[in-house]
Design an enzyme around this catalytic site. Structure first.
Site, PDB file in Angstrom:
ATOM      1  N   CYS A 101       0.841  -1.200   0.000  1.00 35.67           N
ATOM      2  CA  CYS A 101       0.000   0.000   0.000  1.00 35.67           C
ATOM      3  C   CYS A 101       0.880   1.255   0.000  1.00 35.67           C
ATOM      4  O   CYS A 101       0.621   2.208  -0.740  1.00 35.67           O
ATOM      5  CB  CYS A 101      -0.936  -0.024   1.205  1.00 35.67           C
ATOM      6  N   CYS A 222      -6.236  -4.121   7.520  1.00 32.88           N
ATOM      7  CA  CYS A 222      -7.405  -3.263   7.678  1.00 32.88           C
ATOM      8  C   CYS A 222      -8.661  -3.801   7.008  1.00 32.88           C
ATOM      9  O   CYS A 222      -9.750  -3.705   7.547  1.00 32.88           O
ATOM     10  CB  CYS A 222      -7.081  -1.878   7.149  1.00 32.88           C
TER      11      CYS A 222
END
Ligand SMILES: Nc1ncnc2c1ncn2[C@@H]1O[C@H](COP(=O)(O)OP(=O)(O)OP(=O)(O)O)[C@@H](O)[C@H]1O
Length: 416
Positions: A101, A222
């Site tokens: 990410c 997440c």
């Protein structure tokens, strides 16, 4: 007086990036807060906190009286992070979505958006990390997109920016930043570089960010939320049933729904087994998951690993490694794992062999091997191959003793 320097701060609605924005404002910059939406909440069955986080980031921007934007990188995240993650699982590896990410979303798409759309002079995040640059040097660099090659840019080659661990070593997040591109690092500020988490919380309280202080720290991956990993991953990958096999004697211990539901070192849930078994290896050719009877089984310990093409942050590759073909440095592959002395050799294809000063548990293909010289994070490479485990060496010694005393299988030689 000239125009104010414009810093675009990535704001997650958490305490760290809220305080990062506060510090930037105190330093006199023009600050814009941006919340990134990376995961489509419609895909989730578990708890979705993305809208709440966005609202929290917006409230901090209101308190600081700075502009706030929201941007969606759902498509980009799906393509560069999540699809890649699934592919890795299918190939028996365990990827780190946070590293990916940072590499593809925050320090590529977000970075480009900040400069090209919002007119930033620099970007900032709430990561605990440091670079070798003072703020002023960051603003003196010219912006270049992260994909730009360093070749031919003499200034970049002469003055590579280095990435360092943060003052708060417990919080230090260099592992997650170890794949970012030099061009993005050159234009990035880490306002929390010299601060401890406790101090950051105190600043947040004084600034009135009570709504972010009350939140729990984000843990784990997440997008999985509170769901069990197995049921989460089986929503995306076809089940591939296979056997649990004992590494000790080849006995079939039970069955599983797919090797990708497990990672090395993890407890195996084997129906009908009273004792706890641990995943020590996977054979994706047969679909078997090999298990050992103890958490510290010697099949889980090894001291060598080979990576894919190593990503060097400042000097590619370090001159010392080119000169001597071997370099002593420090290694870890998990956040908060202590750094272990190691020696590194460079292969012709840019991959490296890493030999550790001692064996470690559950070195995992797909994870990033991160190297350090003192506090400097040199970069990372994805682990593709492991050397023989303690168990394999033990077995090989036993076999050679039984067959008249030939030498045990040596650790793999670096490929030339
Ligand atoms: N959804 C998001 N939108 C914008 N920025 C983000 C987002 N998620 C993370 N970031 C940026 O990346 C940094 C590191 O995020 P991460 O979740 O790894 O750490 P954190 O310590 O929990 O940070 P925070 O307390 O700011 O949430 C954040 O401080 C923030 O700058």
């Amino acid at each position: 007086m000239g125009l104010l320097r414009h810093v675009v701060c990535a704001m997650s609605g958490g305490v760290d990036s809220s305080v990062a924005a506060l510090i930037l404002k105190k330093r006199g910059y023009k600050v814009t807060g941006v919340y990134m939406k990376n995961w489509d909440s419609l895909d989730e069955i578990g708890v979705c906190t993305s809208e709440k986080d966005c609202e929290d980031a917006y409230r901090v921007c209101r308190i600081l009286d700075i502009p706030f934007h929201q941007v969606s990188f759902v498509k980009e995240y799906w393509h560069h992070v999540f699809s890649y993650l699934l592919k890795e699982y299918e190939e028996g590896r365990t990827a780190n979505p946070d590293v990916l990410c940072n590499k593809h979303i925050k320090f590529d798409h977000f970075y480009t958006h900040a400069f090209n759309t919002l007119g930033a002079d620099a970007v900032a995040t709430g990561h605990y990390a440091r670079t070798s640059q003072e703020d002023e040097e960051v603003f003196q660099q010219s912006y270049s997109p992260p994909s730009t090659s360093l070749n031919g840019d003499r200034f970049e080659i002469r003055n590579p920016v280095k990435l360092y661990r943060a003052a708060d070593l417990v919080k230090s997040q260099t592992l997650f930043l170890s794949q970012i591109h030099q061009n993005a690092l050159r234009k990035t500020l880490f306002p929390l570089a010299g601060l401890t988490k406790d101090f950051v919380k105190k600043m947040a309280a004084e600034a009135g960010f009570h709504h972010v202080l009350m939140k729990k720290e984000s843990m784990g991956i997440c997008f999985i939320g509170l769901r069990k990993f197995e049921s989460f991953i089986l929503e995306y990958l076809e089940p591939k049933p296979g056997k649990f096999i004992s590494i000790e004697d080849g006995r079939v211990m039970g069955s599983h729904k797919g090797w990708f539901t497990y990672t090395l070192g993890q407890r195996a849930r084997i129906q009908g087994q009273k004792d706890t078994w641990f995943v020590v290896d996977k054979d994706i050719a047969t679909g078997d998951v090999l298990v050992g009877p103890t958490t510290k089984h010697p099949a889980l310990f090894c001291d060598t690993a080979r990576t894919d093409r190593f990503h060097w942050i400042s000097e590619d590759p370090p001159p010392e490694l080119v000169r001597t073909q071997k370099m002593d440095c420090l290694f870890h592959f998990l956040h908060n794992m202590p750094l272990i002395p190691c020696s590194v050799t460079l292969n012709a294809d840019g991959s490296v062999w890493i030999t550790l000063s001692r064996t470690v548990r559950a070195l995992t293909p797909g994870q990033f091997a991160v190297l350090y010289k003192g506090d400097e994070c040199l970069g990372s490479g994805k682990i593709l191959e492991l050397g023989p485990s303690e168990f394999a060496l033990q077995r090989s010694r036993e076999r050679s003793a039984a067959s008249g005393g030939q030498k045990a299988q040596p650790a793999p030689e670096p490929a030339s």
